[in-house]
Scaffold this motif. Structure first.
Motif, PDB file in Angstrom:
ATOM      1  N   SER A 117     -10.438 -66.435  33.153  1.00 62.40           N
ATOM      2  CA  SER A 117      -9.840 -65.541  32.155  1.00 62.40           C
ATOM      3  C   SER A 117      -8.323 -65.607  32.205  1.00 62.40           C
ATOM      4  O   SER A 117      -7.654 -65.587  31.161  1.00 62.40           O
ATOM      5  N   GLY A 118      -7.758 -65.702  33.407  1.00 62.74           N
ATOM      6  CA  GLY A 118      -6.305 -65.782  33.541  1.00 62.74           C
ATOM      7  C   GLY A 118      -5.743 -67.046  32.918  1.00 62.74           C
ATOM      8  O   GLY A 118      -4.732 -67.010  32.204  1.00 62.74           O
ATOM      9  N   ILE A 119      -6.414 -68.173  33.187  1.00 58.02           N
ATOM     10  CA  ILE A 119      -5.954 -69.439  32.617  1.00 58.02           C
ATOM     11  C   ILE A 119      -6.090 -69.428  31.098  1.00 58.02           C
ATOM     12  O   ILE A 119      -5.183 -69.847  30.367  1.00 58.02           O
ATOM     13  N   GLY A 212     -15.550 -75.032  41.003  1.00 62.25           N
ATOM     14  CA  GLY A 212     -14.100 -74.974  40.808  1.00 62.25           C
ATOM     15  C   GLY A 212     -13.680 -75.785  39.593  1.00 62.25           C
ATOM     16  O   GLY A 212     -12.853 -75.331  38.788  1.00 62.25           O
ATOM     17  N   MET A 213     -14.256 -76.982  39.453  1.00 64.40           N
ATOM     18  CA  MET A 213     -13.932 -77.789  38.280  1.00 64.40           C
ATOM     19  C   MET A 213     -14.381 -77.105  36.996  1.00 64.40           C
ATOM     20  O   MET A 213     -13.681 -77.128  35.983  1.00 64.40           O
ATOM     21  N   VAL A 214     -15.548 -76.485  37.031  1.00 66.73           N
ATOM     22  CA  VAL A 214     -16.077 -75.805  35.842  1.00 66.73           C
ATOM     23  C   VAL A 214     -15.181 -74.635  35.449  1.00 66.73           C
ATOM     24  O   VAL A 214     -14.829 -74.469  34.271  1.00 66.73           O
ATOM     25  N   ILE A 215     -14.788 -73.819  36.411  1.00 67.94           N
ATOM     26  CA  ILE A 215     -13.972 -72.639  36.130  1.00 67.94           C
ATOM     27  C   ILE A 215     -12.638 -73.025  35.506  1.00 67.94           C
ATOM     28  O   ILE A 215     -12.212 -72.468  34.493  1.00 67.94           O
ATOM     29  N   ILE A 216     -11.965 -74.004  36.113  1.00 66.27           N
ATOM     30  CA  ILE A 216     -10.651 -74.412  35.604  1.00 66.27           C
ATOM     31  C   ILE A 216     -10.792 -75.092  34.245  1.00 66.27           C
ATOM     32  O   ILE A 216      -9.990 -74.847  33.329  1.00 66.27           O
ATOM     33  N   THR A 217     -11.790 -75.945  34.095  1.00 67.53           N
ATOM     34  CA  THR A 217     -11.967 -76.666  32.841  1.00 67.53           C
ATOM     35  C   THR A 217     -12.270 -75.722  31.690  1.00 67.53           C
ATOM     36  O   THR A 217     -11.699 -75.850  30.590  1.00 67.53           O
ATOM     37  N   MET A 218     -13.167 -74.765  31.911  1.00 67.36           N
ATOM     38  CA  MET A 218     -13.513 -73.811  30.854  1.00 67.36           C
ATOM     39  C   MET A 218     -12.309 -72.952  30.471  1.00 67.36           C
ATOM     40  O   MET A 218     -12.030 -72.735  29.286  1.00 67.36           O
ATOM     41  N   GLY A 219     -11.598 -72.459  31.460  1.00 70.63           N
ATOM     42  CA  GLY A 219     -10.419 -71.647  31.163  1.00 70.63           C
ATOM     43  C   GLY A 219      -9.377 -72.426  30.400  1.00 70.63           C
ATOM     44  O   GLY A 219      -8.797 -71.926  29.421  1.00 70.63           O
ATOM     45  N   VAL A 241     -14.830 -66.932  30.170  1.00 70.06           N
ATOM     46  CA  VAL A 241     -15.582 -66.271  31.248  1.00 70.06           C
ATOM     47  C   VAL A 241     -17.080 -66.438  31.037  1.00 70.06           C
ATOM     48  O   VAL A 241     -17.826 -66.757  31.977  1.00 70.06           O
ATOM     49  N   VAL A 242     -17.537 -66.228  29.804  1.00 70.99           N
ATOM     50  CA  VAL A 242     -18.968 -66.303  29.520  1.00 70.99           C
ATOM     51  C   VAL A 242     -19.511 -67.707  29.781  1.00 70.99           C
ATOM     52  O   VAL A 242     -20.513 -67.885  30.489  1.00 70.99           O
ATOM     53  N   TRP A 243     -18.835 -68.726  29.245  1.00 67.52           N
ATOM     54  CA  TRP A 243     -19.339 -70.084  29.396  1.00 67.52           C
ATOM     55  C   TRP A 243     -19.177 -70.612  30.819  1.00 67.52           C
ATOM     56  O   TRP A 243     -20.019 -71.387  31.302  1.00 67.52           O
ATOM     57  N   ILE A 246     -22.132 -69.082  32.646  1.00 68.15           N
ATOM     58  CA  ILE A 246     -23.383 -69.757  32.287  1.00 68.15           C
ATOM     59  C   ILE A 246     -23.467 -71.128  32.949  1.00 68.15           C
ATOM     60  O   ILE A 246     -24.505 -71.507  33.507  1.00 68.15           O
ATOM     61  N   GLU A 247     -22.365 -71.870  32.908  1.00 65.77           N
ATOM     62  CA  GLU A 247     -22.341 -73.199  33.518  1.00 65.77           C
ATOM     63  C   GLU A 247     -22.608 -73.121  35.021  1.00 65.77           C
ATOM     64  O   GLU A 247     -23.312 -73.967  35.586  1.00 65.77           O
ATOM     65  N   ILE A 248     -22.051 -72.126  35.667  1.00 66.40           N
ATOM     66  CA  ILE A 248     -22.251 -71.973  37.107  1.00 66.40           C
ATOM     67  C   ILE A 248     -23.719 -71.728  37.427  1.00 66.40           C
ATOM     68  O   ILE A 248     -24.288 -72.335  38.350  1.00 66.40           O
ATOM     69  N   LEU A 249     -24.371 -70.867  36.665  1.00 60.39           N
ATOM     70  CA  LEU A 249     -25.780 -70.565  36.920  1.00 60.39           C
ATOM     71  C   LEU A 249     -26.666 -71.780  36.634  1.00 60.39           C
ATOM     72  O   LEU A 249     -27.612 -72.055  37.380  1.00 60.39           O
TER      73      LEU A 249
END
Length: 263
Positions: A117-119, A212-219, A241-243, A246-249
């Motif tokens: 969310s911050g990114i 970590g890659m998913v979080i940064i890429t999505m943001g 945040v939502v995607w 979802i990707e993490i799960l």
């Protein structure tokens, strides 16, 4: 009736096409970020700054979350153990639960809320104020300048955060077990030693690295594709945040199933 059915399938088709187009753009951005890592020496200050923001500034919330996660596990597992089961078994159950699932997933979801969310909000604000266009005008690649340092920092910081999270959760699990079923430290360690497997640690770190890659890429993706105005930035932040969650799960299942056959 036929018209409504036709409109329904047309709507589904548009959503499907939009989904694959967006994932195509996201994939291109991701690989461009990896290619940009060849210029890491020029961006060391930015990488360190992002590592501090993603890692050190996230440590308090990760510590609090993991501590209470461990306390809950100690209570729930302790109350479910039957009278015929040795109490020291709880130590192993807590350790494996934290390493394989609870640690990586909960930490990933928490960081999705803070980091992604911050990114997204930061890059979205830059997009709507035309700072991204200004970078392009100065012949600076936004992917190289804004995304790559964040991606590299996240790939390093989030596995490090997971190590702290697993440690806090395990110690909190012992404290909770002590007060729940009067489990002493020696028996708790005995349970952990009984089930410990090095592949569990590798699995946990692999998940953290990928998350970590998913979080940064999505943001980054949703931030760079924000629509005009404050509402557009808010929508992009929510979608990030939502995607990411979802990707993490989804990836948690895929990684677990894959490594189950590999290990």
């Amino acid at each position: 009736m036929k018209s409504k059915l036709k409109n329904f399938f047309v709507h589904i088709g548009h959503l499907t096409v939009s989904f694959f187009q967006s994932y195509g753009k996201l994939t291109i951005m991701f690989f461009r970020s990896f290619v940009a890592m060849r210029k890491i020496p020029f961006y060391v200050p930015q990488i360190i700054e992002q590592f501090i923001d993603i890692g050190r500034h996230s440590l308090p919330i990760v510590a609090i979350t993991s501590t209470f996660m461990g306390l809950v596990l100690g209570v729930q597992i302790g109350t479910q153990i039957s009278s015929t089961t040795p109490p020291w078994v709880e130590g192993g159950l807590i350790l494996r639960s934290i390493l394989l699932e609870m640690g990586p997933v909960v930490t990933g979801l928490v960081l999705s809320g803070r980091v992604a969310s911050g990114i997204a909000s930061e890059l979205g604000a830059m997009k709507v104020t035309e700072q991204i266009d200004a970078l392009r005008t100065m012949a600076i690649d936004p992917i190289e300048f804004l995304v790559m340092p964040r991606l590299l920092a996240g790939m390093i910081a989030i596995p490090v955060l997971l190590v702290f999270a697993d440690t806090f959760a395990t110690l909190a699990g012992f404290v909770s077990s002590y007060f729940t079923i009067d489990l002493n430290w020696n028996d708790f360690v005995k349970g952990m030693r009984h089930v410990f497997n090095a592949t569990d640690v590798y699995t946990s770190l692999i998940k953290a690295f990928i998350f970590g890659m998913v979080i940064i890429t999505m943001g980054s993706f949703f931030g760079l594709n924000s629509k005009r105005g404050a509402k557009g930035v808010g929508v992009s932040t929510t979608l990030a945040v939502v995607w990411a969650s979802i990707e993490i799960l989804v990836l948690d299942y895929i990684i677990s199933a894959t490594l189950y056959f590999i290990w």
